[in-house]
Design an enzyme around this catalytic site. Structure first.
Site, PDB file in Angstrom:
ATOM      1  CG  HIS A 113      19.850  60.050 -49.188  1.00 36.22           C
ATOM      2  ND1 HIS A 113      18.545  60.440 -49.315  1.00 36.22           N
ATOM      3  CD2 HIS A 113      20.134  60.095 -47.865  1.00 36.22           C
ATOM      4  CE1 HIS A 113      18.057  60.709 -48.110  1.00 36.22           C
ATOM      5  NE2 HIS A 113      19.004  60.508 -47.214  1.00 36.22           N
ATOM      6  CG  ASP A 155      23.082  63.842 -52.684  1.00 31.06           C
ATOM      7  OD1 ASP A 155      23.249  64.869 -51.987  1.00 31.06           O
ATOM      8  OD2 ASP A 155      22.569  62.804 -52.235  1.00 31.06           O
ATOM      9  CD  GLN A 210      26.234  62.983 -45.666  1.00 28.03           C
ATOM     10  OE1 GLN A 210      27.032  63.557 -44.905  1.00 28.03           O
ATOM     11  NE2 GLN A 210      25.031  62.606 -45.248  1.00 28.03           N
ATOM     12  CE  LYS A 218      22.261  65.603 -44.789  1.00 30.89           C
ATOM     13  NZ  LYS A 218      21.916  64.635 -43.750  1.00 30.89           N
ATOM     14  CB  CYS A 276      18.138  57.153 -46.529  1.00 32.66           C
ATOM     15  SG  CYS A 276      17.326  57.978 -45.179  1.00 32.66           S
TER      16      CYS A 276
END
Lengths: 149, 410
Positions: free
Chosen positions: B123, B200, B203, B226, B364
């Site tokens: 991202h 990261d 997700q 999220k 992104c």
């Protein structure tokens, strides 16, 4: 443009300009002013070129990556603006923007551009229908002296 | 077992039978953000019914807020199995967490010629801060090659890593293709080479069980919104000794122990060191409620259910001649596709006209689309409240084909 334009014909006009854009090409020479435009919520990333001489929009064209709506709307705009006095071009721009925002507008100057009369049904795409038009307006207003690419 | 019908009773977005363009809403953009259940809304609201600032009042009301903030820190610690709640830093979201690693650690310790390993599937928030840090320090960014399906493998990390590599910064689950990376193995490779690993988790943390000790990762970034929590609150997990070495990103009230006008400052210890200014207290209250809600449903259940839903969706999509799926093999609930001959944005607008919310565009991850060979894709992403019927509705609309310009003329 006759009011009787059927939805089917409107679709056809949009698709014709998307499949075979008439004005999607590099400018002929270095005498054009240009403005880069991109969208935050769509992939549209285009360059609009305008040649103004003696206050007349002599020629416009564009290049870049764009969705169907922005491709067709920018392409139709080029055809509509070429040869117009800057003042006329501004008037056409204003009518188009009014139409997009569902305000009363003068359809007599918009010709094929009326096919975008329903854009507000998909509010997220208003930017797509105006991105090329806004570039032309900015160039006319501010006389962008961006380096011709 | 996930009982979607029962779960939806907790979500106002479902309870109120929202419509979009005259159709019942089918929300398939959960990789972008998620709906909030009642307990989260109540928790956010509860802060404003008992308002006070934290760590700066001498009265009971302020003390109560401090207790709640600490409770959230403990909930996050439990949720990701950190060693201590002092390894949990509140941020504005995953982007800020990733920036904090880059500026707080990278900018301070990287030297000219040091290497930062990224992938083309990251991202923007896990790439752009490193561009800046590379510019500041003279460190070099290298990309770990992906397999032809777009997957990151430990083997390719091993091939790319070198003696100058100081940091490996990768997503746990990629946001466009949804592959679940083998972070445990990649962390091992990184550590063996003497590098740190920053993950990261934007997700992954909402969708699968993430155990920072088991994975043995150095940093983990994720966002509250999220995972059914409020916007504007996120977490940076870092191993305590690393947080202790880092510089704060923001300076100001609440993070210094004392300072003198001549410039001598002593900072508080982590995590307070990184939390200058009044925190997003409503967000902190809401995040705890979100974590407790997810724990009640069970992360293993969520993961299993989403996997089933993904397989179902891919199998149904495969039956359609006009659809290209770019990531049929990926493990998470992210489905990336295009309808042949239709520009992604136009397809997404068409789906909007049928009440279906998906994301189109480059998501992104701008570099990735060069790799995929397409400029834009449509992304549908599920969560535990997504029903099989939602998928069926998507399939039905894609099957009926229709002219995408129907969105404007029908």
């Amino acid at each position: 443009m006759p009011i009787s334009l059927s939805p089917q014909m409107m679709r056809q006009i949009i698709m014709d300009h998307y499949d075979n854009p008439l004005f999607k090409h590099e400018p002929k020479d270095d005498s054009y002013q240009s403005l880069h435009q991109h969208s935050d919520n769509c992939i549209d990333d285009i360059m609009v070129y305008v040649k103004v001489e003696n206050d007349i929009v002599v020629d416009t064209c564009w290049t870049g990556v764009a969705c169907t709506i922005s491709t067709a709307s920018t392409d139709i705009m080029c055809g509509l603006m070429n040869g117009k006095k800057a003042q006329e071009a501004r008037y056409i721009y204003d009518q188009y923007i009014k139409m997009i925002h569902e305000e009363p507008y003068d359809d007599s100057v918009l010709d094929e551009a009326v096919v975008f009369m329903n854009t507000s049904k998909q509010a997220a795409r208003i930017r797509c229908a105006t991105i090329g038009w806004d570039a032309l307006k900015d160039i006319l207003d501010e006389g962008h002296n961006h380096e011709p690419r | 077992m996930i009982d979607v019908k029962k779960i939806r009773e907790d979500f106002p977005m479902y309870k109120e039978n929202l419509k979009m363009q005259g159709h019942p809403l089918v929300f398939l953009d959960n990789a972008a953000t998620t709906f909030k259940p009642e307990p989260v809304l109540k928790a956010v609201e509860s802060y404003y019914y008992h308002t006070s600032n934290s760590h700066r009042g001498d009265y009971d009301l302020a003390y109560d807020v401090d207790v709640q903030v600490l409770e959230t820190r403990k909930a996050v610690k439990r949720f990701i199995n950190a060693k201590s709640e002092n390894e949990i830093v509140f941020t504005a979201g995953a982007s800020m967490s990733l920036n904090l690693v880059a500026y707080g650690y990278g900018a301070k310790y990287l030297k000219e010629g040091d290497e930062i390993l990224l992938t083309e599937a990251e991202h923007a928030s896990n790439i752009l801060p490193w561009f800046k840090v590379a510019e500041m320090t003279g460190a070099v960014i290298k990309y770990i090659p992906l397999t032809k399906e777009g997957r990151l493998t430990a083997e390719n990390v091993k091939k790319t890593i070198g003696s100058r590599t100081k940091l490996v910064c990768v997503a746990h689950i990629t946001n466009v293709l949804g592959y679940v990376n083998d972070i445990k193995e990649i962390a091992k490779v990184a550590h063996e080479a003497g590098a740190l690993i920053s993950v990261d988790g934007a997700q992954s943390v909402p969708h699968i069980k993430v155990d920072v000790q088991d994975l043995d990762i150095d940093f983990l970034s994720f966002s509250g919104h999220k995972m059914c929590g409020p916007t504007g609150i996120g977490i940076l997990y870092g191993k305590y000794q690393l947080l202790d070495m880092m510089d704060p990103f923001l300076s100001g009230g609440g993070m210094n122990a004392k300072f003198e006008m001549c410039g001598n400052v002593s900072y508080l210890k982590p995590p307070a060191k990184f939390e200058a200014g009044t925190q997003n207290l409503e967000g902190i209250y809401g995040l705890r409620a979100a974590i407790e809600y997810l724990e009640k449903i069970g992360m293993e259940n969520i993961e299993k259910y989403e996997k089933e839903l993904k397989i179902y969706a891919v199998n149904e999509l495969k039956k359609l001649d006009n659809v290209i799926v770019y990531n049929p093999e990926s493990e998470s609930g992210i489905i990336t596709f295009n309808v042949k001959g239709v520009f992604a944005q136009d397809e997404a607008t068409f789906l909007n006209s049928k009440g279906i919310a998906v994301r189109s565009g480059q998501h992104c991850a701008k570099i990735l689309n060069d790799f995929l060979g397409t400029v834009a894709t449509v992304r549908a992403s599920v969560y535990f409240y997504t029903s099989k019927e939602d998928i069926d509705e998507l399939i039905n609309v894609l099957k009926s084909g229709g002219d995408f310009l129907d969105a404007y003329f029908a």
